[in-house]
Write an enzyme that holds these catalytic residues in place. Structure first.
Site, short mmCIF file in Angstrom:
data_model
loop_
_atom_site.label_atom_id
_atom_site.label_comp_id
_atom_site.label_asym_id
_atom_site.label_seq_id
_atom_site.Cartn_x
_atom_site.Cartn_y
_atom_site.Cartn_z
N CYS A 1 0.83 -1.21 0.00
CA CYS A 1 0.00 0.00 0.00
C CYS A 1 0.85 1.25 0.00
CB CYS A 1 -0.91 0.03 1.24
SG CYS A 1 -1.94 -1.42 1.44
N GLY B 1 -2.54 -0.78 -2.77
CA GLY B 1 -3.66 -0.06 -2.17
C GLY B 1 -3.23 1.36 -1.86
N ASN C 1 -2.43 3.67 5.45
CA ASN C 1 -2.78 2.68 4.42
C ASN C 1 -4.21 2.18 4.68
OD1 ASN C 1 -2.15 1.14 6.76
ND2 ASN C 1 -1.66 -0.62 5.48
N PRO C 2 -4.78 1.37 3.78
CA PRO C 2 -6.20 0.99 3.92
C PRO C 2 -6.58 0.31 5.22
CG PRO C 2 -5.50 0.61 1.66
CD PRO C 2 -4.26 1.00 2.43
N CYS C 3 -5.68 -0.44 5.82
CA CYS C 3 -6.05 -1.13 7.07
C CYS C 3 -5.62 -0.38 8.32
CB CYS C 3 -5.46 -2.54 7.08
SG CYS C 3 -6.25 -3.65 5.90
N GLU D 1 -2.57 0.18 9.73
CA GLU D 1 -1.39 -0.15 10.52
C GLU D 1 -0.16 0.64 10.14
OE1 GLU D 1 -1.19 -3.11 7.09
OE2 GLU D 1 -2.72 -2.16 8.33
N PRO E 1 -3.26 -6.83 9.68
CA PRO E 1 -4.28 -7.85 10.01
C PRO E 1 -3.91 -9.25 9.52
CG PRO E 1 -5.02 -6.41 8.23
CD PRO E 1 -3.78 -5.80 8.78
N GLY F 1 -4.81 -11.25 7.28
CA GLY F 1 -5.90 -12.21 7.11
C GLY F 1 -5.60 -13.33 6.15
#
Length: 781
Positions: free
Chosen positions: A101, A130, A281-283, A285, A447, A449
């Site tokens: 990202c 991202g 960034n998108p999440c 962190e 995350p 995931g």
């Protein structure tokens, strides 16, 4: 293999757990390199590790072979998990970035500057990155634009354009786009920003967060007024508590926006003297400056537990440190071998050499060590484990600086005074003072995931285990979704050691079995040793009281977190993870046809017709969606009548549309008749772009006529869902009246009549015939 690696292998021999199907499926779909040249393709996961180790060791000169072996060992058994862009792109020869990202440049408050930023965003997403943007720099809606004597449309209108761009880029590839949009808490449009996602089909490609300042928290405490201002002008004044409650109510209702404590981020920044951070960034962190890049990787703690589930169970910190040292070097090399979508992104990355090394499998590692997540023992363990990791990361980076040089913008006078460096061991501080440091930042917790699922479903990031057996909704390459049963890694190890009938100890705790406070204190314990930030979701019960919900965010602020994201089950957002429901009682079971079966068409169906105006078509387009009404039961076992889409018809006088509209109606109707979740149809149509250009429909940009049709389907589905929580068909919904028909029209007419062949506004009356001056089409009346 060095002695530390050999010792690790001897002390951590345990049960071999076969990979679950979801792990091999994810590898095959997302990370496996498939080339036209079969000799270069990845045949096994081990081939993928070989490819990455080889690619990241090439910049080591004469020691490339030595470091390739070390890199390969770190990757083995998923001990170190590079982020997805590295896994899928390193060593493939493709023109892609290895950075997940980016935070993009500051958006100028001018039309040309805004669309320059849109172009940069599209180029970045095209390579797989991202993006994050601060939209606070765009003047508020209704303010004057002096140069054209008009009212500004405001930042949200331009976010709609970004959203459409992201859908377009997504339609050209297999990776769903990711964007973060943030706004400062004092912007005049902040209330509209907070409420934007109450519209189900708006800004679907964005995660949204509010940049919350210390001043707002103080104003809330004092019940003070809060001025909303832009460029020195106050547009309105509201109560600070009113604004805070609006943020809280929105995230209580539909899980957004998140909250970022931006002043704390800037105060603790290792480069606070050099840069100002306004987005993530998108999440969330990685808080980053303009053009900052997000380089991520995670040490999988679940693979470093010695003698799991025994009285002697422990995390082997010596082995962890060895892995961290190798991982830091690997990630530093990524900066030198990666492509960058933009020159400014490369300059930013090279000048600061920012890394985001984190962990995954923390929840599993605690369980395998006999420690309950959220307990005082867990808080102590997180401090010890992450403290060791961070000290080793900084130590390694200082030694790399002695070998390869410090990051170009390093200034010892400022850097050694930063809060994180001051928290390090004295010997690490001394190394930095002597050699400098190779990387300005070193730690971040993502995350993780998908890569955690790849690693045999290890618990993600610093999260607790979601569930020991659960269903995960997985997107397929054709856009559909399937539910796959997954079992947690620590649970599999326990069952392998003690059998399927053994009772789970009390330290086996799932995410929904934790209190909000236990979630927050674990995030805060980790944050102490993370120089960037942490992506963590605090799972909350559906029935949590609103005041108790607000207390979670205040606790996060008071505990030193840099942000807070919660999830409370709601009707607006879907769920990627779900635990399997217990089988219903026999008397409440309703027989269903198999999902592949096609229901017969009744003689009469209720429906609704929508009228669409598209500037590239002379005639209106009519979309009719008919629904089928079926008998079913609700959650309480009571009989209800359920209504779902059954067929669609698209009609227009423009015969140029006939072939594709007929094909489209047949395909979509076939999908509708098979039942199940059909929302993906609207999503996929919404991502289609027209190479001749999109248009604004009702003030919102649509990339194509197909995207508008997708929007009609989306609105129709939402209308069914909004009828009642159980999607009941009510008596007054059996008939569709004309007053309910929606009309989407373009009010600005084209310059000339539209040509049905080339779709240009170029039709003129010549000698009694409609003649196109663009393509020579002619039709005489």
């Amino acid at each position: 293999m060095d002695s530390a690696e050999a010792d690790w292998q001897r002390s951590n021999e345990g049960p071999v757990i076969p990979l679950q199907k979801i792990s091999t499926d994810i590898w095959d779909m997302k990370y496996r390199f498939k080339s036209a040249d079969d000799a270069r393709s990845d045949e096994t996961i081990e081939d993928t590790w070989d490819r990455i180790a080889r690619a990241l060791s090439r910049c080591e000169g004469k020691k490339a072979g030595h470091w390739q072996r070390h890199f390969r060992h770190a990757l083995d058994d998923f001990r170190f998990l590079p982020a997805g862009r590295i896994l899928s792109g390193a060593g493939t020869g493709r023109n892609v970035t290895l950075f997940n990202c980016f935070v993009m440049g500051t958006i100028p408050d001018s039309l040309s500057g805004i669309f320059d930023m849109l172009k940069e965003a599209a180029l970045t997403m095209q390579q797989g990155g991202g993006i994050g943007y601060d939209f606070s720099t765009i003047r508020p809606k209704g303010s004057r634009v002096a140069g054209v004597d008009a009212d500004a449309s405001g930042p949200l209108s331009f976010m709609d354009v970004w959203d459409a761009m992201c859908r377009t880029i997504m339609s050209a590839g297999s990776r769903r786009g990711a964007m973060m949009g943030v706004m400062r808490d004092h912007h005049p449009d902040i209330l509209s920003f907070i409420e934007a996602k109450r519209e189900r089909d708006r800004l679907r490609m964005f995660n949204l967060s509010v940049l919350v300042s210390d001043a707002l928290i103080d104003a809330v405490d004092q019940d003070a007024d809060w001025p909303l201002h832009f460029d020195g002008t106050v547009y309105d004044t509201i109560s600070a508590r009113e604004l805070w409650d609006a943020i809280m109510r929105a995230t209580y209702d539909f899980a957004e926006p998140g909250v970022i404590f931006i002043d704390r981020i800037n105060r603790s920044n290792n480069l606070a003297w050099l840069e100002d951070i306004a987005a993530t960034n998108p999440c969330g962190e990685q808080p980053l400056p303009p053009y900052g890049a997000c380089l991520l990787g995670s040490v999988n703690l679940s693979r470093f537990v010695a003698e799991p589930f025994s009285p002697s169970a422990r995390l082997d910190l010596d082995a962890v440190r060895s892995c961290v040292a190798t991982a830091v070097r690997m990630m530093d090399n990524v900066i030198d071998v990666s492509n960058f979508p933009l020159r400014k992104q490369k300059e930013e990355a090279v000048n600061k050499r920012r890394l985001g090394l984190g962990v995954t499998g923390l929840g599993d590692a605690l369980i395998m060590s006999g420690i309950r997540y959220g307990s005082p023992e867990a808080v102590e363990a997180v401090g010890a484990w992450l403290g060791a990791i961070t000290n080793e990361a900084y130590r390694t980076s200082a030694m790399l600086a002695s070998e390869k040089g410090a990051f170009p913008l390093f200034e010892a006078e400022h850097y050694l005074k930063t809060p994180m460096v001051q928290a390090l061991d004295a010997d690490v501080q001394a190394l930095i003072a002597e050699h400098g440091i190779r990387n300005s930042h070193l730690t971040s917790i993502a995350p993780t995931g998908t890569i955690s699922l790849l690693a045999n479903n290890t618990s993600g990031g610093v999260e607790p285990v979601f569930g020991y057996t659960f269903n995960r909704r997985v997107r397929q390459t054709d856009g559909t979704h399937v539910d796959e049963e997954v079992q947690d890694y620590a649970y599999l190890v326990f069952r392998e050691l003690f059998g399927s009938d053994a009772e789970l100890p009390d330290y086996f705790v799932e995410a929904d079995g934790l209190t909000p406070r236990e979630h927050v204190i674990m995030q805060a314990a980790a944050q102490k040793w993370i120089d960037s930030s942490i992506s963590k979701t605090i799972n909350l019960p559906h029935d949590i009281d609103f005041d108790a919900f607000k207390d979670v965010y205040r606790l996060a602020y008071d505990q030193g977190c840099k942000g807070c994201t919660t999830y409370r089950p709601n009707d607006t957002t879907g769920a990627v993870l779900s635990k399997p429901a217990p089988p219903p009682a026999e008397e409440k079971t309703v027989a269903k046809e198999e999902s592949a079966a096609v229901a017969p068409r009744p003689e009469e169906l209720p429906g609704q017709t929508y009228k669409i105006r598209w500037p590239h078509s002379e005639h209106a387009i009519y979309v009719t969606i008919n629904d089928i009404v079926e008998e079913g039961v609700d959650d309480a076992g009571e009989p209800v009548r359920l209504r779902r889409p059954f067929e669609i018809f698209i009609n227009s006088k423009n015969m140029d549309h006939y072939a594709w509209t007929l094909a489209l109606t047949r395909m979509i109707s076939a999908v509708f008749r098979r039942g199940g979740n059909v929302r993906f149809v609207a999503e996929e149509l919404g991502a289609v772009f027209d190479p001749q250009g999109g248009a604004f429909v009702n003030g919102r940009y649509a990339p194509s006529l197909l995207a508008v049709i997708g929007g009609v389907i989306e609105r129709h589905l939402n209308a069914l869902v909004d009828g009642s929580p159980e999607v009941k068909i009510l008596p007054d919904q059996d008939r569709i009246t004309a007053s309910r028909a929606e009309v989407a029209e373009i009010t600005s007419p084209p310059a000339g009549l539209m040509c049905p062949k080339c779709h240009q506004p170029s039709i003129m009356q010549l000698e009694g015939c409609n003649t196109c001056t663009s393509c020579a089409f002619s039709k005489c009346s």
